[in-house]
Design an enzyme around this catalytic site. Sequence first.
Site, short mmCIF file in Angstrom:
data_model
loop_
_atom_site.label_atom_id
_atom_site.label_comp_id
_atom_site.label_asym_id
_atom_site.label_seq_id
_atom_site.Cartn_x
_atom_site.Cartn_y
_atom_site.Cartn_z
N SER A 50 42.38 48.44 44.65
CA SER A 50 42.43 49.21 43.41
C SER A 50 42.22 50.70 43.68
O SER A 50 41.70 51.11 44.72
CB SER A 50 41.34 48.73 42.44
N ASP A 83 46.39 48.18 42.90
CA ASP A 83 45.95 47.75 41.57
C ASP A 83 45.45 48.92 40.73
O ASP A 83 44.72 49.79 41.22
CB ASP A 83 44.84 46.71 41.73
N GLU A 135 51.13 48.05 32.61
CA GLU A 135 50.17 47.58 31.61
C GLU A 135 50.50 48.23 30.28
O GLU A 135 50.77 49.43 30.20
CB GLU A 135 48.75 47.94 32.05
N HIS A 177 37.58 43.54 31.66
CA HIS A 177 37.18 43.80 33.04
C HIS A 177 35.67 43.69 33.25
O HIS A 177 34.89 43.90 32.33
CB HIS A 177 37.60 45.21 33.45
N HIS A 205 44.51 40.34 33.49
CA HIS A 205 43.43 41.11 34.10
C HIS A 205 42.11 40.65 33.47
O HIS A 205 42.08 40.09 32.39
CB HIS A 205 43.63 42.60 33.86
N ASN A 227 44.38 37.86 38.00
CA ASN A 227 43.57 38.81 38.77
C ASN A 227 42.09 38.47 38.65
O ASN A 227 41.55 38.41 37.53
CB ASN A 227 43.78 40.23 38.24
N THR A 230 35.45 40.57 39.95
CA THR A 230 34.00 40.54 39.75
C THR A 230 33.40 39.18 40.07
O THR A 230 32.33 39.10 40.69
CB THR A 230 33.66 40.93 38.30
#
Length: 278
Positions: A50, A83, A135, A177, A205, A227, A230
């Site tokens: 990312s 990313d 996106e 996220h 995401h 994706n 975390t």
Amino acid sequence: MPLVTPHTALRTAHGQRRGLAAFNVIQLEHAEAYATAAETAGRTIVLQISQNAVRYHGALAPLAKAVIAVAEASTAPLVLHLDHADDRALVREALELGFTSVMFDGSAMPYDENVASTAEVVAEAHAAGVAVEAELGEVGGKDGVHAPGVRTDPKEAVAFVRDTGVDSLAVAVGSSHAMTERTASLDLGRIAELREALDVPLVLHGSSGVPDETLTAAVRTGMTKINIATHLNHAFTDAVRAYLAQRPDVVDPRKYLGAGRSAMTDEVVRLLDVIEAV
């Protein structure tokens, strides 16, 4: 083996209503864990770096070249993906380094600007044989497509894909996220509408916050690229904490990082079954 392009894997997963797993790389142990998991499970995995990870390291090339070396030494088919990049210069650097997929994230831009900028990136990337993910989110939303309550409009998504030529589209269907608890509730009805309306694979995401059974349902309903970041960092960190708690005198990072790497490998293998990955 050499890095693979995502086109075939995305299209295969899309056509079979199976998932294509995409996991974020922060350090070398992440890439090694994902490659080992892909080999163990006999699946394709997308290794993602990312823009935030690039900022952490201070440069893209060192980490990217290390990940490419891991991929080329692996017997599994692996994709290298940039990313969440809104920095056009970073996207160009990724193309030069040999990434096989990039994401240009213009979701914070006004819609027309997002379309124009994304279309320019698509033209550059396609000329290099590289796939583009984009996106589509809420105009002005602090969290873009992942702002609470935001949902991608199917009609707007159709126009966006038509006018940009993107190869896959990240959509807002209820995930967020950096969730550390798996309590997200996805809008499966909206996923079905988007799947019906669009002819490109959909990307989820914020999948770390989605329970196993909902991830499986999302893929079967129409989501393709999944994706996860975390959740795997959680597994890694828990294993490192447990290792050091039991061995407080250990100072060799290979020992505790190795424990974290093994924990991530095991969890990735499990998740590949959850999303019924290609």
